[in-house]
Design an enzyme around this catalytic site. Structure first.
Site, PDB file in Angstrom:
ATOM      1  N   PHE A 122      35.906  38.868  42.811  1.00 41.98           N
ATOM      2  CA  PHE A 122      35.063  39.505  43.835  1.00 41.98           C
ATOM      3  C   PHE A 122      33.603  39.308  43.461  1.00 41.98           C
ATOM      4  O   PHE A 122      33.189  39.647  42.354  1.00 41.98           O
ATOM      5  CB  PHE A 122      35.359  41.010  43.955  1.00 41.98           C
ATOM      6  CG  PHE A 122      34.518  41.676  45.012  1.00 41.98           C
ATOM      7  CD1 PHE A 122      34.912  41.630  46.346  1.00 41.98           C
ATOM      8  CD2 PHE A 122      33.314  42.296  44.696  1.00 41.98           C
ATOM      9  CE1 PHE A 122      34.130  42.212  47.345  1.00 41.98           C
ATOM     10  CE2 PHE A 122      32.525  42.876  45.688  1.00 41.98           C
ATOM     11  CZ  PHE A 122      32.941  42.836  47.010  1.00 41.98           C
ATOM     12  N   ASP A 207      29.508  36.903  36.244  1.00 44.83           N
ATOM     13  CA  ASP A 207      29.208  38.039  37.116  1.00 44.83           C
ATOM     14  C   ASP A 207      29.514  39.327  36.354  1.00 44.83           C
ATOM     15  O   ASP A 207      30.668  39.720  36.200  1.00 44.83           O
ATOM     16  CB  ASP A 207      30.048  37.931  38.391  1.00 44.83           C
ATOM     17  CG  ASP A 207      29.813  39.082  39.360  1.00 44.83           C
ATOM     18  OD1 ASP A 207      29.286  40.133  38.940  1.00 44.83           O
ATOM     19  OD2 ASP A 207      30.191  38.942  40.545  1.00 44.83           O
ATOM     20  N   LYS A 236      24.597  46.949  40.589  1.00 39.54           N
ATOM     21  CA  LYS A 236      25.254  48.263  40.555  1.00 39.54           C
ATOM     22  C   LYS A 236      24.451  49.321  39.786  1.00 39.54           C
ATOM     23  O   LYS A 236      23.539  49.890  40.336  1.00 39.54           O
ATOM     24  CB  LYS A 236      26.675  48.115  40.030  1.00 39.54           C
ATOM     25  CG  LYS A 236      27.586  47.408  41.058  1.00 39.54           C
ATOM     26  CD  LYS A 236      28.982  47.976  41.124  1.00 39.54           C
ATOM     27  CE  LYS A 236      29.649  47.657  42.446  1.00 39.54           C
ATOM     28  NZ  LYS A 236      30.259  46.327  42.505  1.00 39.54           N
TER      29      LYS A 236
HETATM   30  C1  LIG Z   1      30.155  45.210  43.476  1.00 36.93           C
HETATM   31  C2  LIG Z   1      30.239  43.826  42.984  1.00 36.93           C
HETATM   32  C3  LIG Z   1      29.524  42.785  43.616  1.00 36.93           C
HETATM   33  C4  LIG Z   1      28.704  43.001  44.865  1.00 36.93           C
HETATM   34  O1  LIG Z   1      27.652  43.887  44.693  1.00 36.93           O
HETATM   35  P1  LIG Z   1      26.964  44.560  45.981  1.00 36.93           P
HETATM   36  O2  LIG Z   1      25.813  45.329  45.417  1.00 36.93           O
HETATM   37  O3  LIG Z   1      28.001  45.430  46.636  1.00 36.93           O
HETATM   38  O4  LIG Z   1      26.523  43.468  46.867  1.00 36.93           O
HETATM   39  C5  LIG Z   1      29.632  41.522  43.072  1.00 36.93           C
HETATM   40  N1  LIG Z   1      30.366  41.279  41.988  1.00 36.93           N
HETATM   41  C6  LIG Z   1      31.051  42.246  41.343  1.00 36.93           C
HETATM   42  C7  LIG Z   1      31.846  41.920  40.123  1.00 36.93           C
HETATM   43  C8  LIG Z   1      31.024  43.552  41.832  1.00 36.93           C
HETATM   44  O5  LIG Z   1      31.733  44.506  41.223  1.00 36.93           O
END
Ligand SMILES: *Cc1c(COP(=O)(O)O)cnc(C)c1O
Length: 375
Positions: A122, A207, A236
């Site tokens: 994700f 990420d 986040k």
């Molecule tokens: C939450 C998340 C995102 C996206 O972040 P947003 O601020 O909601 O756009 C991307 N990668 C990971 C691993 C996440 O947990």
């Protein structure tokens, strides 16, 4: 008109303090979801609130082309805490934008277009980050997304090595898949991603939007694995609840990133809040604390819960409890019967990612509630 994108929960939250949230009637909830890891140092941490408030009153906003002390300080702080020799910083407003920049910079710096991503991964909901996201449900009806993305099974070294070649711009991967079900990667897998991308002249994008800032027991999950990517994304919890994202890059990417920009990049208020958040995480040793409390919580959960649970997995304070029936009824019981707010990760995983300031006594509350529900 009311909102229409989120489905709302039956509890209206009015106030937050540390690891607790309170509804309009004053009912207290233990927050073990931290609204998706967005409050690592606890709700309304006084130092973060003070830093943001002071900055709000001094200078709320100035365009990015004028140097500003809060932004400059954050660039320096992030370069300091970034793994290895990563020392260049791009600031934005969210996780998906941080990944969007990571993908753009990697394509530009390599002159290639192919991106390799992982199944169950994700990375966000904008068109580029969404193209790197696995779940069909998030993509249905929005195609065509950004092109030239290929998915490989997460954790499969052979498939990864096969997919990465001289046409690959980047591999984008989480060190522990959060949304995808709390699936930790092994060090060997991340080392293989590192090696394959290096050999092919491609970028490794890690990420760490959910895993970073001490959550998995070190400042970045990358630190524990001893892997230094070319690009690391964070967001986040970086400003403890204010909107921010950052793309941290090595010099070879920063040398030729292409034309990119964002009006609110590194706004003074979020920069001040992020600086204060990083200070608290480091000064209070919250990464070590997360490792300690996380290990305790996992061990206590293991011994307390019974055969309705398939597996407990995770690192530090990013823990998934995979159950045999759906996660949602358990989340509802936790909230309504035990005053504990947790999160799902897919249909069958209860996800725990509390503020890093949670103590063992709070972990005990979670264990007692889980024992009552699935013991
Ligand atoms: C939450 C998340 C995102 C996206 O972040 P947003 O601020 O909601 O756009 C991307 N990668 C990971 C691993 C996440 O947990």
């Amino acid at each position: 008109m009311s909102g229409f994108v989120f489905s709302e929960k039956p509890i209206a939250i009015e106030r937050g303090d540390g690891v607790h949230l309170y509804d309009a009637d004053g009912t207290e909830y233990l927050d073990v979801g931290a609204s998706y890891a967005c409050v690592p140092v606890g709700h309304c941490h006084p130092e973060v609130v003070a830093a943001a408030t002071d900055q709000l009153e001094t200078l709320t906003y100035v365009q990015g082309s004028y140097p500003n002390a809060a932004r400059t300080a954050l660039y320096e702080r992030l370069a300091e805490v970034a793994p290895g020799d990563i020392d260049r910083v791009w600031l934005c407003n969210s996780g998906t934008e941080a990944n969007e920049a990571a993908l753009k910079f990697s394509r530009h710096a390599t002159g290639r277009s192919r991106i390799v991503a992982t199944m169950q991964g994700f990375h966000g909901r904008t068109m580029g980050a969404l193209a790197a996201t696995w779940k069909t449900q998030y993509k249905e009806g929005f195609e065509p997304l950004a092109g030239d993305f290929e998915f490989v099974p997460y954790g499969d070294v052979d498939a990864l090595e096969e997919a990465v070649d001289e046409e690959t711009a980047a591999v984008i991967v989480e060190p522990l898949q959060g949304e995808g079900g709390v699936n930790p990667a092994t060090t060997a897998y991340l080392e293989a991603v590192r090696e394959a991308t290096r050999d092919a002249g491609a970028a490794m994008i890690l990420d760490e939007i959910q895993t970073g800032l001490g959550r998995t027991g070190s400042m970045w999950a990358a630190d524990a694995h001893g892997v230094v990517p070319d690009v690391l994304t964070t967001a986040k919890g970086l400003a403890n609840g204010l909107p921010i994202g950052a793309t941290l890059v090595r010099e070879w990417i920063a040398a030729d990133p292409g034309d990119h920009g964002s009006t609110f990049s590194g706004g003074p208020v979020v920069s001040a809040a992020a600086g204060a958040t990083l200070d608290v995480v480091e000064r209070d040793g919250l990464a070590d604390h997360a490792a300690d409390v996380g290990e305790y919580l996992m061990a206590e959960l293991e011994s307390a819960i019974g055969d309705q649970v398939r597996e407990i997995r995770g690192t530090g304070l990013l823990i998934g409890v995979e159950v045999k029936r759906g996660a949602n009824p358990i989340l509802r019981d936790l909230a309504l019967d035990h005053g504990i707010l947790a999160l799902p990760a897919g249909r069958s995983v209860v996800r725990l990612l509390p503020p890093l300031t949670i103590e063992r006594e709070h972990a005990d509350e979670v264990v007692a509630a889980m024992e009552a529900i699935v013991g």
